[in-house]
Design an enzyme around this catalytic site. Structure first.
Site, PDB file in Angstrom:
ATOM      1  N   ASP A 146       0.794  -1.232   0.000  1.00 24.05           N
ATOM      2  CA  ASP A 146       0.000   0.000   0.000  1.00 24.05           C
ATOM      3  C   ASP A 146       0.829   1.286   0.000  1.00 24.05           C
ATOM      4  OD1 ASP A 146      -2.798   1.182   0.736  1.00 24.05           O
ATOM      5  OD2 ASP A 146      -1.504   2.023   2.283  1.00 24.05           O
ATOM      6  N   GLU A 203       1.427  -0.663  -4.948  1.00 22.98           N
ATOM      7  CA  GLU A 203       0.455   0.385  -5.257  1.00 22.98           C
ATOM      8  C   GLU A 203       1.125   1.740  -5.265  1.00 22.98           C
ATOM      9  OE1 GLU A 203      -3.501   2.745  -3.738  1.00 22.98           O
ATOM     10  OE2 GLU A 203      -1.734   2.467  -2.495  1.00 22.98           O
TER      11      GLU A 203
HETATM   12  C1  GLC Z   1      -4.007   3.362  -0.308  1.00 27.55           C
HETATM   13  C2  GLC Z   1      -5.318   2.650  -0.095  1.00 27.55           C
HETATM   14  C3  GLC Z   1      -6.321   3.629   0.435  1.00 27.55           C
HETATM   15  C4  GLC Z   1      -5.830   4.151   1.751  1.00 27.55           C
HETATM   16  C5  GLC Z   1      -4.429   4.738   1.623  1.00 27.55           C
HETATM   17  C6  GLC Z   1      -3.793   4.912   2.959  1.00 27.55           C
HETATM   18  O1  GLC Z   1      -4.086   4.332  -1.290  1.00 27.55           O
HETATM   19  O2  GLC Z   1      -5.733   2.037  -1.275  1.00 27.55           O
HETATM   20  O3  GLC Z   1      -7.579   3.044   0.578  1.00 27.55           O
HETATM   21  O4  GLC Z   1      -6.699   5.127   2.234  1.00 27.55           O
HETATM   22  O5  GLC Z   1      -3.566   3.901   0.894  1.00 27.55           O
HETATM   23  O6  GLC Z   1      -3.463   3.668   3.523  1.00 27.55           O
END
Ligand code: GLC
Ligand code: MG
Ligand code: CA
Length: 606
Positions: free
Chosen positions: A246, A321
């Protein structure tokens, strides 16, 4: 030239051809004549051509009637993935959390959140999923921990070993108010407001790039880095097959040591309608995409590879991500110095760069950009939606669902599905009163919250047309079920002879063909409205997707589709198409209605 004796057949010339599939080049032995066996293809690792499905556990299936999805709910529905032709699932965070950011604020990285179930439930889920041949990925959230985590509590108290676990800093005296302290820098949180929060107990500010309750770890502290490895190891030991990782762009921030001992202000964007507390007021020069963070990712990859070497079994993957520009995104794969990073960084281009307004040329341009920038040996992937963005049919058009799923499944590499895309679920309506997303609540008001809210993409999954769409047997749901569930639901689509789900099933079974796993690709716009994607592989059928992404009927010329030899047979058609599977396509001209998509099968042409 190779000797044809390889196959015990003489006098046939074989040529080494470099074919590109999933971005990887293989030497394929192409043959002239028909007595030879098909070319030998490199076996793929399990993840390189998988269909990966994102579960948002809170909204997938509720087993106990509390209106909140849970692990037993997922266990009950695991067969759905087998029927859909999915190979791997990843679940948004299932760990102990106060749920300020619905699980992305973890208070215990080593435990299951009680609303979702127990460790035994998780073990059962893993066992059943594995017995069905499904891989299971977890969501690893390294950037921050909940302020209710023990790490944070210990750090507030400066407990030995935890003093520098988070990003603590003194503020500045407020010249206008002696009792006030100003934050260390002008950094703005992703959810709005200062990224710094005062902690009265420790008498310092801490950094939170997301919600106030999500404190950023200090990744310049080796103890933090070690702990991250411990967390991953714990879940791999349980049997997880890897992680979605993440929020990586925010992992590290500028080091005060390089800036005269203070955190440097981000430069101002100069965009006048933004206030200092609003995202967009600054340019995140010192808070996003820092080059140092990639070293951390490369170390995690080393860890995953070492783990595999020591333990054996199947590859444990890291899918990263990051919403970043193409250069900073591609660096997650690895760098030119030969360091390797994530198995793949998610490709969000269909979310960030394409929409209902895009024409066929935009689609081709954006798709080829990824394939062009991807480093040698990389595996591509395609994401059409997730829990942070409006759902796919809402961002595009309902008529495009099957065409978009076809692109997803026919492009080289990994196909990623967000829960609901297989049945064409659209955004649900969530009123201001029902809104629970911290981003919407922080950044919006009753008039503007919908611009930020991620709730519409998180409403419960539509299983059937019973009350609450079959999501729960309880009296209510944590987010409202979208009104259109009677019309769009899985049970109906499994019964209907023609449906998005049936198309999805056809597509996922087509993926088993070598043409799609190993073949080369060719893609072009035939007009402003229609694009084609050809996949071809010596001795195997050629598969061609034609897709009218426009809003008007379009007539194309099939002689302009590379590698397609007519006649062709319709293999898959979008639900509103007048053509059905098995229809013959013989004419050079083909007229497609708005949103119409056809997958055509033709004899090999090489
Ligand atoms: C990522 C997740 C999102 C979250 C953020 C902080 O972007 O997909 O849902 O709010 O990280 O963890
Ligand atoms: Mg429940
Ligand atoms: Ca950070």
């Amino acid at each position: 030239m190779k000797s044809a004796k390889l196959f015990g057949v003489t006098a046939i010339v074989m040529v080494g051809l470099a074919l590109i599939a999933g971005g990887v080049t293989w030497a394929v032995l192409a043959t002239r004549g028909s007595t030879l066996p098909p070319p030998e293809l490199k076996p793929l690792d399990w993840w390189e051509h998988c269909v990966l499905y994102q579960i948002y556990p809170r909204s997938f299936k509720d087993s106990d009637g509390d209106g909140i999805g849970d692990l037993q709910g997922i266990i009950q529905e695991l067969e759905h993935f087998v029927e859909a032709g999915v190979d791997a699932i990843w679940m948004s965070p299932i760990f102990t959390s106060p749920m300020v950011d619905f699980g992305y604020d973890i208070s215990d990285f080593y435990n299951i959140h009680d609303e979702y179930g127990t460790m035994e439930d998780f073990e059962q889920l893993l066992e059943k999923a594995h017995s069905l041949g499904l891989k299971v990925l977890l969501d690893f959230v390294p950037n921050h921990a909940s302020t209710e985590s023990q790490y944070f509590k210990d750090s507030v108290q400066r407990k030995a070993g935890f003093e520098d676990y988070f990003m603590w800093a003194d503020g500045f005296p407020d010249p206008n108010n002696a009792s006030n302290t100003l934050p260390p820098s002008n950094w703005v949180s992703q959810f709005g407001g200062s990224a710094w929060e005062w902690n009265s107990e420790r008498q310092q500010f801490y950094l939170h790039q997301f919600a106030v309750e999500q404190a950023d770890f200090n990744f310049r502290n080796p103890d933090v880095q070690k702990e991250m490895i411990n967390i991953m190891k714990f879940w791999l030991d349980k049997g997880a097959d890897g992680f979605r990782v993440d929020a990586l762009p925010y992992l590290m921030e500028a080091d005060p040591a390089d800036h005269g001992g203070r955190y440097p202000d981000d430069p101002l964007s100069g965009i006048s309608h933004f206030q200092p507390h609003q995202l967009g007021y600054t340019i995140p020069l010192y808070t996003k995409d820092l080059i140092e963070l990639y070293d951390v990712v490369y170390e995690w990859r080393e860890f995953a590879d070492r783990y595999l070497e020591e333990r054996g079994g199947d590859t444990r993957v890291l899918f990263s991500e990051a919403y970043a520009n193409v250069t900073m995104t591609m660096l997650y794969y690895g760098n030119e110095q030969g360091e390797t990073g994530a198995h793949l960084p998610f490709n969000f281009d269909f979310i960030t760069d394409l929409s209902a307004e895009s024409n066929a040329r935009d689609f081709v341009y954006i798709i080829l950009r990824w394939l062009t920038y991807m480093p040698y040996g990389g595996v591509a992937n395609w994401v059409f939606g997730n829990h942070d963005n409006n759902r796919m049919p809402t961002r595009f058009r309902d008529s495009m669902v099957d065409g978009l799923n076809s692109l997803n499944m026919l492009l080289p590499g990994v196909a990623v599905t967000y829960q609901g895309e297989e049945i064409g679920m659209r955004d649900g309506y969530v009123s201001w009163e029902d809104t629970v997303d911290v981003e919407a609540c922080n950044r919006g008001d009753p008039d503007t919250y919908h611009l930020y809210s991620r709730d519409p993409a998180r409403t419960p999954f539509h299983w059937d047309n019973s009350s609450h769409a079959g999501f729960t047997i309880g009296p209510s749901t944590w987010l409202p079920v979208a009104d259109d569930y009677t019309e769009i639901n899985l049970a109906k689509q499994m019964e209907d002879p023609i449906s998005h789900f049936k198309v999805y099933q056809e597509l996922s079974s087509l993926r088993k063909e070598k043409t799609l796993s190993h073949g080369a690709y060719d893609m072009r716009a035939l007009s402003d409205h229609t694009l084609y994607l050809t996949r071809y592989l010596s001795s195997h059928d050629t598969l061609v997707l034609v897709f009218n992404v426009g809003e008007i009927t379009d007539t194309i010329r099939l002689d302009r589709v590379a590698h397609l030899q007519l006649p062709a047979t319709v293999s898959v058609s979008s639900i509103h198409s007048s053509r059905r599977k098995g229809d013959q396509i013989t004419g050079e001209q083909l007229t497609l209605s708005p949103g119409e998509a056809l997958v055509l099968r033709a004899a090999p042409n090489s």
